[in-house]
Design a protein around this motif. Structure first.
Motif, short mmCIF file in Angstrom:
data_model
loop_
_atom_site.label_atom_id
_atom_site.label_comp_id
_atom_site.label_asym_id
_atom_site.label_seq_id
_atom_site.Cartn_x
_atom_site.Cartn_y
_atom_site.Cartn_z
N ASP A 32 -7.61 6.94 -0.92
CA ASP A 32 -7.21 5.72 -0.34
C ASP A 32 -8.36 4.76 0.47
O ASP A 32 -9.09 5.18 1.28
CB ASP A 32 -5.99 5.81 0.81
CG ASP A 32 -5.60 4.77 1.51
OD1 ASP A 32 -6.12 3.41 1.34
OD2 ASP A 32 -4.59 4.63 2.16
N SER A 81 -4.35 -0.56 -0.14
CA SER A 81 -3.38 -1.87 0.30
C SER A 81 -3.97 -3.15 0.07
O SER A 81 -4.86 -3.37 0.80
CB SER A 81 -3.03 -1.69 1.70
OG SER A 81 -2.55 -2.63 2.31
N SER A 104 -8.46 1.67 1.07
CA SER A 104 -8.00 0.23 1.86
C SER A 104 -8.96 -0.32 2.83
O SER A 104 -9.12 -1.49 2.79
CB SER A 104 -6.49 0.49 2.62
OG SER A 104 -5.66 1.04 1.95
N ILE A 154 1.64 -9.07 1.23
CA ILE A 154 1.68 -7.47 1.06
C ILE A 154 1.52 -7.22 -0.12
O ILE A 154 1.88 -7.81 -1.10
CB ILE A 154 2.99 -7.02 1.68
CG1 ILE A 154 3.14 -7.66 3.27
CG2 ILE A 154 3.04 -5.43 1.73
CD1 ILE A 154 2.46 -6.72 4.29
N GLY A 155 0.90 -6.14 -0.39
CA GLY A 155 0.54 -5.53 -1.63
C GLY A 155 -0.01 -4.30 -2.02
O GLY A 155 -0.79 -4.09 -0.75
N PHE A 165 -5.62 -5.26 10.30
CA PHE A 165 -7.13 -5.22 10.14
C PHE A 165 -7.50 -5.74 8.97
O PHE A 165 -6.64 -6.08 8.06
CB PHE A 165 -7.84 -4.13 10.69
CG PHE A 165 -7.17 -2.76 9.78
CD1 PHE A 165 -6.20 -2.19 10.24
CD2 PHE A 165 -7.98 -2.45 8.54
CE1 PHE A 165 -5.77 -1.01 9.53
CE2 PHE A 165 -7.56 -1.29 7.89
CZ PHE A 165 -6.39 -0.73 8.21
N PHE A 215 -3.28 7.05 7.65
CA PHE A 215 -2.47 6.00 8.02
C PHE A 215 -0.99 6.48 8.50
O PHE A 215 -0.62 7.09 7.68
CB PHE A 215 -2.53 4.92 6.85
CG PHE A 215 -1.62 3.64 6.94
CD1 PHE A 215 -2.03 2.77 7.80
CD2 PHE A 215 -0.42 3.62 6.33
CE1 PHE A 215 -1.27 1.48 8.09
CE2 PHE A 215 0.39 2.33 6.60
CZ PHE A 215 -0.06 1.49 7.37
N GLY A 274 0.74 -1.11 0.00
CA GLY A 274 0.03 0.04 0.15
C GLY A 274 1.01 1.36 -0.07
O GLY A 274 0.49 2.40 -0.64
N THR A 289 1.74 6.95 5.70
CA THR A 289 1.28 7.85 4.54
C THR A 289 1.75 9.43 5.58
O THR A 289 2.14 10.30 4.85
CB THR A 289 -0.38 7.93 4.42
OG1 THR A 289 -0.49 6.43 4.03
CG2 THR A 289 -0.49 8.72 3.40
N THR A 292 -3.02 -5.63 1.15
CA THR A 292 -2.72 -6.35 2.37
C THR A 292 -3.93 -6.79 3.11
O THR A 292 -3.97 -7.55 3.89
CB THR A 292 -1.78 -5.76 3.17
OG1 THR A 292 -0.75 -5.20 2.29
CG2 THR A 292 -1.11 -6.39 4.11
N LYS A 293 -4.76 -5.68 3.20
CA LYS A 293 -6.12 -5.75 3.89
C LYS A 293 -7.16 -6.74 3.27
O LYS A 293 -6.65 -7.87 3.12
CB LYS A 293 -6.89 -4.20 3.93
CG LYS A 293 -5.58 -3.38 4.52
CD LYS A 293 -5.17 -3.36 5.81
CE LYS A 293 -3.95 -2.88 6.19
NZ LYS A 293 -3.60 -1.43 5.57
C1 PLP Z 1 -2.32 -0.52 5.62
C2 PLP Z 1 -2.62 0.66 4.83
C3 PLP Z 1 -1.85 1.30 4.22
C4 PLP Z 1 -0.45 0.78 3.68
O1 PLP Z 1 -0.54 -0.36 3.21
P1 PLP Z 1 0.78 -1.55 3.50
O2 PLP Z 1 0.24 -2.58 2.48
O3 PLP Z 1 0.61 -2.03 4.64
O4 PLP Z 1 1.85 -0.87 2.77
C5 PLP Z 1 -2.10 2.48 3.61
N1 PLP Z 1 -3.24 3.00 3.78
C6 PLP Z 1 -4.02 2.72 4.49
C7 PLP Z 1 -5.37 3.34 4.68
C8 PLP Z 1 -4.04 1.10 5.11
O5 PLP Z 1 -4.90 0.75 5.83
#
Ligand code: PLP
Length: 411
Positions: free
Chosen positions: A181, A203, A183, A215-216, A355, A109, A84, A112, A205-206
């Protein structure tokens, strides 16, 4: 196929693998690719063919994920990256030059925030942290060097839902790119395209990763003519029009930062996409029931869950988020000591910082994520010692509630 779950399961072509008709997209675990002839190599490097060259530039497993994410969001172009944060940095490195500024909120975040307040600052890009709930304040901070308004769709951990129409209106009125964003909610809940967003990031990743498997990150580009007014993209706009942003990012920034996603992670994230709508629906259902339970408990001083009836952002959640607000709940207990005792009493719910995982987990933000944030900034970010952030998972909701109940009872 008209509906999103079917599209995410089958993709656009329904052909994951031409050679063996495998029903899963193969993992092309390779750095480089063979050209049939010297002429083919020349064509590939000149961008005159679709041939793959090198996996930092493109990889077939990653391409399939990008296609599927473009279907998910109705974006023109999707670019998958290694995290992310790679999505955040690639976007602003594509857009900003020294002397430019960006408008955003202090509710961001953590990394960020750090990228804006520290990294970009040293390249002389000014980030203006304003109240995005106040349209006059946004307008007042826009000038001829403003390159973006950036917002998180559901801020974490404050759980603020903005009036997206109001922000979008300012962005189009002033011809400023709007970047979101997404995510925490994904395109399943928040439809960026319909709300005038020019660039969406998230992200993977979530939710996308299928429950925190890898992770991505992703950058989605919607058609926009705002690039004409961005000095760094003027040349690309003359050549590529509405795709100017994507072209510069893909051809230059993405390759130069080496932000590529690994094919193994792309495979896991493709699997994640097949079940994402089911998981989000279940998690939103579980989270709402858990929030209702917490709200009724007299041991809990305050509960924040935007979709909860009567919550401050409930109306905006209905209007812009289909009445769903994802997995995150904030709860307040009396003092840090009680928060710690409550966390330590939990038996099934894990203590962890992520999360959108399949597993429920909880963290005390003030002593962990924000442990070294100065008190004044913590106050500005609405982080206090009484607050816990709970990420509700996919377990049977009665087990989640039972665990919370026994942990509260022991306080
Ligand atoms: C987790 C998250 C990120 C960063 O993502 P990573 O995959 O951990 O680098 C950025 N913005 C928000 C809102 C996030 O929840």
């Amino acid at each position: 196929m008209r509906h999103i779950t079917s599209k995410l399961i089958h993709g656009s072509s329904g052909k994951e693998d031409q050679q063996y008709r495998s029903l899963k997209t193969p993992i092309y675990q390779t750095a480089s690719y063979d050209f049939e002839s010297a002429e083919d190599a020349e064509k590939a490097f000149r961008g005159e063919s679709e041939a793959y060259i090198y996996s930092r530039i493109g990889n077939p497993t990653v391409t399939e994920l990008e296609k599927r994410l473009a279907l998910f969001s109705n974006a023109d172009n999707a670019l998958c990256v290694s995290s992310g944060m790679a999505a955040v940095s690639n976007v602003f490195l594509t857009l900003c030059s020294s002397g430019d500024n960006i408008i955003t909120s202090p509710y961001l975040f953590g990394n960020t925030w750090s990228f804006f307040a520290k990294t970009l600052k040293e390249f002389n890009v000014e980030v203006r942290f304003v109240d995005l709930e106040n349209p006059e304040e946004i307008e007042r901070n826009i000038d001829r060097n403003t390159r973006a308004i950036f917002m998180e769709v559901l801020t974490n951990p404050q759980l603020i839902v903005y009036d997206f129409e109001a922000i979008s209106h300012i962005a189009s009125d002033k011809n400023i790119p709007l970047i979101a964003d997404n995510s925490v909610l994904t395109p399943y809940i928040f439809e960026s395209k319909n709300l005038g967003v020019d660039i969406e990031i998230f992200s993977n990743t979530k939710f996308i990763s299928g429950g925190a498997t890898s992770i991505g990150g992703t950058i989605l580009c919607y058609p926009s003519d705002k690039w004409a007014a961005v000095p760094k993209l003027a040349e690309q706009y003359d050549k590529f029009g509405q795709q100017a942003f994507y072209k510069r990012m893909h051809k230059e920034i993405y390759r130069n930062t080496g932000a590529c996603l690994s094919p193994n992670s792309a495979f896991l994230q493709l699997l994640g996409l097949e079940t994402i709508t089911l998981r989000i629906d279940r998690i939103c259902e579980n989270a709402l029931k858990t929030a209702e339970f917490l709200n009724d408990s007299d041991k809990v001083q305050h509960v924040d869950y935007p979709a909860l009836k009567g919550a401050k952002y409930c109306d905006l959640t209905q209007k812009f988020l289909k009445g769903k607000s994802g997995c995150l709940i904030n709860l307040e207990l009396d003092g840090k000591e009680n928060c710690f005792r409550f966390m330590n009493n939990l038996e099934m719910i894990r203590r962890g910082t992520n999360f959108c995982d399949n597993k429920s987990m909880i963290i005390h933000p003030a002593s962990t994520i924000f442990w070294d944030t100065p008190a004044k900034e913590k106050e500005l970010m609405k982080i206090n010692d009484n607050m816990l952030r709970l990420s509700v998972g996919l377990e049977d909701v009665s087990d989640i509630i039972d665990d919370i109940q026994q942990a509260l009872y022991k306080l």
